[in-house]
Design a protein around this motif. Sequence first.
Motif, PDB file in Angstrom:
ATOM      1  N   VAL A  85      21.055  52.699  30.230  1.00 57.15           N
ATOM      2  CA  VAL A  85      20.091  52.576  29.128  1.00 57.15           C
ATOM      3  C   VAL A  85      18.684  52.283  29.654  1.00 57.15           C
ATOM      4  O   VAL A  85      17.689  52.616  29.009  1.00 57.15           O
ATOM      5  N   THR A  86      18.637  51.672  30.850  1.00 61.82           N
ATOM      6  CA  THR A  86      17.325  51.283  31.404  1.00 61.82           C
ATOM      7  C   THR A  86      17.285  51.572  32.898  1.00 61.82           C
ATOM      8  O   THR A  86      17.304  50.657  33.718  1.00 61.82           O
TER       9      THR A  86
ATOM     10  N   LYS B   5      17.057  59.830  28.545  1.00 58.12           N
ATOM     11  CA  LYS B   5      16.661  58.451  28.244  1.00 58.12           C
ATOM     12  C   LYS B   5      15.564  58.523  27.188  1.00 58.12           C
ATOM     13  O   LYS B   5      14.512  59.132  27.420  1.00 58.12           O
ATOM     14  N   LEU B   6      15.804  57.936  26.013  1.00 58.77           N
ATOM     15  CA  LEU B   6      14.832  57.961  24.917  1.00 58.77           C
ATOM     16  C   LEU B   6      14.120  56.615  24.811  1.00 58.77           C
ATOM     17  O   LEU B   6      14.719  55.572  25.058  1.00 58.77           O
ATOM     18  N   ASN B   7      12.857  56.648  24.426  1.00 56.83           N
ATOM     19  CA  ASN B   7      12.094  55.431  24.183  1.00 56.83           C
ATOM     20  C   ASN B   7      12.542  54.841  22.846  1.00 56.83           C
ATOM     21  O   ASN B   7      12.422  55.505  21.807  1.00 56.83           O
ATOM     22  N   PRO B   8      13.080  53.619  22.811  1.00 47.88           N
ATOM     23  CA  PRO B   8      13.629  53.064  21.557  1.00 47.88           C
ATOM     24  C   PRO B   8      12.572  52.675  20.538  1.00 47.88           C
ATOM     25  O   PRO B   8      12.896  52.335  19.402  1.00 47.88           O
ATOM     26  N   ALA B   9      11.287  52.754  20.937  1.00 43.41           N
ATOM     27  CA  ALA B   9      10.225  52.405  19.976  1.00 43.41           C
ATOM     28  C   ALA B   9       9.850  53.588  19.098  1.00 43.41           C
ATOM     29  O   ALA B   9       9.327  53.414  17.990  1.00 43.41           O
ATOM     30  N   ASN B  10      10.131  54.825  19.590  1.00 45.55           N
ATOM     31  CA  ASN B  10       9.700  55.994  18.813  1.00 45.55           C
ATOM     32  C   ASN B  10      10.621  57.199  18.951  1.00 45.55           C
ATOM     33  O   ASN B  10      10.338  58.269  18.418  1.00 45.55           O
ATOM     34  N   GLY B  11      11.702  57.038  19.725  1.00 49.15           N
ATOM     35  CA  GLY B  11      12.679  58.120  19.859  1.00 49.15           C
ATOM     36  C   GLY B  11      12.265  59.239  20.798  1.00 49.15           C
ATOM     37  O   GLY B  11      12.959  60.241  20.923  1.00 49.15           O
ATOM     38  N   GLU B  12      11.120  59.081  21.483  1.00 51.08           N
ATOM     39  CA  GLU B  12      10.657  60.141  22.393  1.00 51.08           C
ATOM     40  C   GLU B  12      11.458  60.162  23.697  1.00 51.08           C
ATOM     41  O   GLU B  12      11.880  59.124  24.192  1.00 51.08           O
TER      42      GLU B  12
END
Length: 485
Positions: free
Chosen positions: A181-182, A23-30
């Motif tokens: 996704v969440t 699961k990646l953070n969509p704000a920064n790809g982390e």
Amino acid sequence: MSVKSLRNFIGGRFEDGIRTFDKLNPANGELVARVHEASRDQVNAAVAAARQALPAWAALPVNQRTDYLYALADGIERRFDDFLAAEIGDTGKPVGWASQIDIPRGAANFRAFAEIARTLDMESFMTDTPDGRQALNYAYRKPLGVVGVISPWNLPLLLFTWKVAPALAFGNTVVAKPSEVTPSTATLLAEVAAEVGLPAGVFNVVHGFGPNSAGEFITTHPDIDGITFTGESATGSTIMKAVAPGVKPVSFELGGKNAALVFEDADFDAAVAGVARSVFANCGQVCLCTERVYVQRPIYDRFVAALKLEAEKLVLGRPMDSATTMGPLVSHEHREKVLSYLRLAVEEGATVVTGGGVPTFGDERDQGAYIQPTIWTGLPETARCIKEEVFGPVCHIAPFDTEEEAIRLANDTHYGLAAAVWTTNLTRGHRVAQAMQVGLAWVNCWFLRDLRTPFGGSGLSGIGREGGRHSLHFYTEPTNVCVKL
Ligand SMILES: NC(=O)c1ccc[n+]([C@@H]2O[C@H](COP(=O)([O-])OP(=O)(O)OC[C@H]3O[C@@H](n4cnc5c(N)ncnc54)[C@H](O)[C@@H]3O)[C@@H](O)[C@H]2O)c1
Ligand SMILES: N/C(=C\C=C\C=O)C(=O)O
């Protein structure tokens, strides 16, 4: 930020899955989490646990059962910061929206349905009988049974609890799958369920995808009694086919292509602000969002210019920055879908009033799924961008002349979820709202919610209504008892 391990919650215990997915953070790809995908056997175990827990849970006195729902609400509030961080890490949504909408509604949903379950009346009739005496008819309601809950990624905790709360309140047990996704806040809710001592098996969380994964294993399971689903219309259609062999009941909240009608007598500033919020809130990722704006011709040019200014005032910032008013889309995959519509609109002849592409920041946000808020004009009503749900921060604005034309334009869609009417003539407001072929019509407001009201849509927007006593129709089965007196 440490990488979480999100596990399945089956029969009151947390379990690893057969594999994990990132699961990646969509704000920064982390990378924010590794999610444990449940196997078919684990979904079967969750259904069996729910079946085993059902009789005792259904037999609980309603006050005792709903005490657990109040405890779940209290638990969400007790761990508010954990839920807030999890939701923002999953979606990239601004802290302002998540802290004022997503997380509070998680608690509010449990409290609302606990209250409704406690105060429900029972439908009954005294019937005159041919012998001159009477009979008593009453509808005795029992839980539907083991309910499958499948939820989307746009308002993860809000929409997950919007289904779990009534299911539990009315005595059902649940096997729930959040969007892949969440997955984070659903897993936190399972932790809270364990903390408050919710009986094992009453509430189960399995992670995974749709086809050939936990979603399909739930919808095709012979011992699931019904499916309540929120997501895309196409997915709803697939789920209908999956439950058809068992003729299982479904409750669907699906897509939308919602219209806003702005009359020349509207409070102009309020309409601009209200339409801007209804188009760009949550980066346009709310099923109730406006994607079609119709403005009465005398104020059309002024309105287009004013909405353009509102779009260009949006702050595309970091989720935790309180100044941020629009975050990224939920994923790069979803951004590709929205970008495909931005390209299509130009092909279909749109004038791009503002936006239309990907912003550049020169920092870690460039690894995020940010997109420019976009306004179109000039498309024909037959364009795909006018007929199909984009589900991003984009709208088309067209002029109209008469009320009848506005109503016809707004209703010219296969969806039927929501509409907003902006006018200071409330006689017109009532009339036009009533003429909308939708489940929810707002007048001089948007996304103003009373949880006792019927929520849902028709056509491609769904089947059934949930909210207040309307949730009874799906989550309970009535037996009408007729007693000769
Ligand atoms: N009407 C509403 O209240 C409402 C609310 C939120 C979102 N939506 C709609 O949801 C869509 C966005 O959410 P999304 O992309 O998560 O929707 P989606 O349909 O892609 O996925 C929703 C859920 O269904 C699962 N799923 C997918 N295919 C499945 C299958 N074949 N069998 C079983 N489960 C399956 C997914 O894993 C996910 O958990 C938009 O169309 C939006 O309009 C509607
Ligand atoms: N079901 C609800 C909202 C749906 C939002 C769609 O994205 C609600 O407010 O109860």
